[in-house]
Design an enzyme around this catalytic site. Structure first.
Site, PDB file in Angstrom:
ATOM      1  N   TYR A 148      -8.551 -22.452 -80.831  1.00 10.88           N
ATOM      2  CA  TYR A 148      -8.841 -21.021 -80.978  1.00 10.88           C
ATOM      3  C   TYR A 148      -8.580 -20.480 -82.377  1.00 10.88           C
ATOM      4  CZ  TYR A 148      -9.008 -21.258 -75.911  1.00 10.88           C
ATOM      5  OH  TYR A 148      -9.316 -21.583 -74.623  1.00 10.88           O
ATOM      6  N   HIS A 193     -17.508 -16.586 -77.168  1.00 16.99           N
ATOM      7  CA  HIS A 193     -16.403 -17.518 -76.913  1.00 16.99           C
ATOM      8  C   HIS A 193     -16.025 -18.173 -78.227  1.00 16.99           C
ATOM      9  CE1 HIS A 193     -16.861 -17.007 -72.639  1.00 16.99           C
ATOM     10  NE2 HIS A 193     -18.151 -17.186 -72.778  1.00 16.99           N
TER      11      HIS A 193
END
Ligand SMILES: O=C(O)[C@]1(O)C=C(c2cccc(Sc3ccccc3)c2)[C@@H](O)[C@H](O)C1
Length: 145
Positions: free
Chosen positions: A24, A102
């Site tokens: 991430y 995302h």
């Protein structure tokens, strides 16, 4: 009239940048939100942001957008991507175009992350481009929505 955008982040994204940087990245949610607001403002638009770990709160925020003349929503639904018919229904119900973002490439991850309940009602989906996905989604929304 100036465009109004709404950036929504779902569950656990408040912890962005604190763990799993390989998946991430290391940018905090605060920095994502601040950069998004600056990007929108630089183009004469406004951008509000919201984050919740609670499905019902996300749904309530989406409902409220209907009364705020929001032109487009950029949403990272987090784990609710793969579970929430209710979130899908809320986005469809308010009839505000949205772009699903995302950070990770959900199609390269666990099988349960490969399906999104939201993608088929989204204007578009960006995944796997890290937090740049938010910037790209905002750029598209400013030009097209
Ligand atoms: O890739 C994404 O942005 C995604 O929407 C984000 C997700 C996610 C899941 C757990 C935590 C976080 S944010 C985070 C990252 C590291 C440490 C703590 C929280 C995002 C996943 O649930 C989704 O499958 C994919």
């Amino acid at each position: 009239m100036a465009q109004k955008l709404l950036l929504i982040n779902g569950p656990n994204l408040n912890l962005l940048g604190t763990r799993e940087p390989a998946v991430y990245g290391s940018t905090s949610l605060h920095d994502v939100e601040t950069a998004a607001q600056q990007q929108a403002n630089a183009h004469g638009a406004s951008l509000e942001y919201y984050q919740s770990n609670h499905e019902g709160q996300l749904i309530d925020r989406i409902h409220a957008a209907r009364l705020e003349n929001i032109d487009a929503i950029i949403i990272n639904p987090g784990g609710f991507t793969h579970t929430s018919v209710a979130l899908r229904d809320a986005l469809s119900g308010v009839a505000i175009p949205f772009i699903e973002v995302h950070i990770s490439n959900i199609h390269q991850r666990e099988n349960f992350r490969h399906h999104s309940y939201l993608s088929s009602v989204a204007k578009g989906v960006i995944c796997g481009l890290g937090v740049d996905g938010y910037r790209l989604a905002i750029d598209f929304a400013l030009k097209n929505l």
